[in-house]
Design an enzyme around this catalytic site. Sequence first.
Site, PDB file in Angstrom:
ATOM      1  N   ARG A   1     -60.427  -9.642  84.054  1.00 36.14           N
ATOM      2  CA  ARG A   1     -59.300  -9.039  83.338  1.00 36.14           C
ATOM      3  C   ARG A   1     -59.802  -8.111  82.242  1.00 36.14           C
ATOM      4  O   ARG A   1     -60.509  -8.532  81.339  1.00 36.14           O
ATOM      5  CB  ARG A   1     -58.415 -10.138  82.735  1.00 36.14           C
ATOM      6  CG  ARG A   1     -57.459 -10.731  83.748  1.00 36.14           C
ATOM      7  CD  ARG A   1     -56.673 -11.876  83.161  1.00 36.14           C
ATOM      8  NE  ARG A   1     -55.943 -11.521  81.941  1.00 36.14           N
ATOM      9  CZ  ARG A   1     -55.024 -12.307  81.382  1.00 36.14           C
ATOM     10  NH1 ARG A   1     -54.721 -13.469  81.928  1.00 36.14           N
ATOM     11  NH2 ARG A   1     -54.414 -11.931  80.285  1.00 36.14           N
TER      12      ARG A   1
ATOM     13  N   ARG B   1     -41.476 -13.530  75.412  1.00 39.36           N
ATOM     14  CA  ARG B   1     -42.483 -13.141  74.434  1.00 39.36           C
ATOM     15  C   ARG B   1     -41.882 -12.398  73.258  1.00 39.36           C
ATOM     16  O   ARG B   1     -42.595 -12.008  72.349  1.00 39.36           O
ATOM     17  CB  ARG B   1     -43.512 -12.229  75.111  1.00 39.36           C
ATOM     18  CG  ARG B   1     -44.854 -12.904  75.396  1.00 39.36           C
ATOM     19  CD  ARG B   1     -45.712 -11.891  76.133  1.00 39.36           C
ATOM     20  NE  ARG B   1     -47.113 -12.165  76.068  1.00 39.36           N
ATOM     21  CZ  ARG B   1     -47.792 -12.850  76.985  1.00 39.36           C
ATOM     22  NH1 ARG B   1     -47.162 -13.383  78.010  1.00 39.36           N
ATOM     23  NH2 ARG B   1     -49.089 -13.011  76.864  1.00 39.36           N
TER      24      ARG B   1
ATOM     25  N   ARG C   1     -63.572 -16.493  79.373  1.00 41.59           N
ATOM     26  CA  ARG C   1     -62.764 -16.239  80.565  1.00 41.59           C
ATOM     27  C   ARG C   1     -63.078 -14.861  81.137  1.00 41.59           C
ATOM     28  O   ARG C   1     -63.056 -14.666  82.357  1.00 41.59           O
ATOM     29  CB  ARG C   1     -61.269 -16.353  80.216  1.00 41.59           C
ATOM     30  CG  ARG C   1     -60.357 -16.226  81.421  1.00 41.59           C
ATOM     31  CD  ARG C   1     -58.928 -16.618  81.100  1.00 41.59           C
ATOM     32  NE  ARG C   1     -58.200 -15.568  80.436  1.00 41.59           N
ATOM     33  CZ  ARG C   1     -56.947 -15.687  79.985  1.00 41.59           C
ATOM     34  NH1 ARG C   1     -56.299 -16.814  80.121  1.00 41.59           N
ATOM     35  NH2 ARG C   1     -56.342 -14.679  79.400  1.00 41.59           N
TER      36      ARG C   1
HETATM   37  P1  ADP Z   1     -52.278 -14.204  78.032  1.00 41.94           P
HETATM   38  O1  ADP Z   1     -51.253 -15.222  77.621  1.00 41.94           O
HETATM   39  O2  ADP Z   1     -53.653 -14.751  78.166  1.00 41.94           O
HETATM   40  O3  ADP Z   1     -52.240 -12.967  77.165  1.00 41.94           O
HETATM   41  P2  ADP Z   1     -50.645 -13.232  80.260  1.00 41.94           P
HETATM   42  O4  ADP Z   1     -51.057 -13.142  81.665  1.00 41.94           O
HETATM   43  O5  ADP Z   1     -49.506 -14.131  79.917  1.00 41.94           O
HETATM   44  O6  ADP Z   1     -51.961 -13.676  79.478  1.00 41.94           O
HETATM   45  O7  ADP Z   1     -50.277 -11.765  79.704  1.00 41.94           O
HETATM   46  C1  ADP Z   1     -51.128 -10.665  79.873  1.00 41.94           C
HETATM   47  C2  ADP Z   1     -50.428  -9.384  79.428  1.00 41.94           C
HETATM   48  O8  ADP Z   1     -49.306  -9.127  80.286  1.00 41.94           O
HETATM   49  C3  ADP Z   1     -49.834  -9.379  78.016  1.00 41.94           C
HETATM   50  O9  ADP Z   1     -50.785  -9.053  77.022  1.00 41.94           O
HETATM   51  C4  ADP Z   1     -48.734  -8.308  78.157  1.00 41.94           C
HETATM   52  O10 ADP Z   1     -49.290  -7.007  78.113  1.00 41.94           O
HETATM   53  C5  ADP Z   1     -48.226  -8.526  79.574  1.00 41.94           C
HETATM   54  N1  ADP Z   1     -47.073  -9.478  79.584  1.00 41.94           N
HETATM   55  C6  ADP Z   1     -47.036 -10.700  80.171  1.00 41.94           C
HETATM   56  N2  ADP Z   1     -45.860 -11.300  79.977  1.00 41.94           N
HETATM   57  C7  ADP Z   1     -45.110 -10.442  79.228  1.00 41.94           C
HETATM   58  C8  ADP Z   1     -43.797 -10.487  78.664  1.00 41.94           C
HETATM   59  N3  ADP Z   1     -43.007 -11.561  78.810  1.00 41.94           N
HETATM   60  N4  ADP Z   1     -43.370  -9.421  77.960  1.00 41.94           N
HETATM   61  C9  ADP Z   1     -44.128  -8.344  77.792  1.00 41.94           C
HETATM   62  N5  ADP Z   1     -45.376  -8.228  78.274  1.00 41.94           N
HETATM   63  C10 ADP Z   1     -45.875  -9.266  78.986  1.00 41.94           C
END
Ligand code: ADP
Length: 197
Positions: free
Chosen positions: A134, A89, A128
């Site tokens: 969530r 990310r 959702r």
């Molecule tokens: P979405 O893509 O719907 O936002 P995710 O489950 O992928 O859902 O992510 C939810 C939250 O988890 C993000 O907003 C962040 O706070 C945290 N998160 C997930 N993956 C990462 C990552 N690779 N780096 C930093 N934070 C992460």
Amino acid sequence: MINLILFGPPGSGKGTQAANLVQHYNLYHISTGDMFRSEIGNKTELGLLAKSYMDKGELVPDEVTVNMLRKRVEDNPQVKGFIFDGFPRTVAQAQALDAMLEDMGQPITALLELKVPAEELIVRLMNRAKTSGRADDADANVIKNRIQVYRENTAPVAEYYDQKDKTKAVHGVGEVAQITQNLIDALDAAIAESNAA
Ligand code: ADP
């Protein structure tokens, strides 16, 4: 080995599509978001830390995220490949992933970017929220922040892999099965390219 990054903004359908692609290619699915939610559910120290960022729609710090991811990859040496969902990310996470995979001699095959307009994302996430439980889906301001963080910190990851000719855009609106097919077509093309190289 196939190593796929399934990429796109919050609400673009990464989780749904990852499940379909896992079936088709027999890959191991890693969602950092799911891993954090599981840690939160188990009330671990890592979960508590992650929650303090996730509830605001901020990213969990890179070092914490990369260490968790690395362990999951190392714990699964026998798989045919990985689908990375919600990771990397940030460009720093992408560089850490590349270094990790280079050590294994298994580069990223492709980054598939699901293209969905922002208005559609907000509608999907609010919907959702009714069933996901969530906290980060339930609040319009948190959703807006997640989309903003995506634009600022995460979108550059697609450019980073585009410079390596690995990024492919995929139309992400319409029937779920059609979008899965779009992804399969794009990934098959990327596999053919990497075999030819
Ligand atoms: P979405 O893509 O719907 O936002 P995710 O489950 O992928 O859902 O992510 C939810 C939250 O988890 C993000 O907003 C962040 O706070 C945290 N998160 C997930 N993956 C990462 C990552 N690779 N780096 C930093 N934070 C992460």
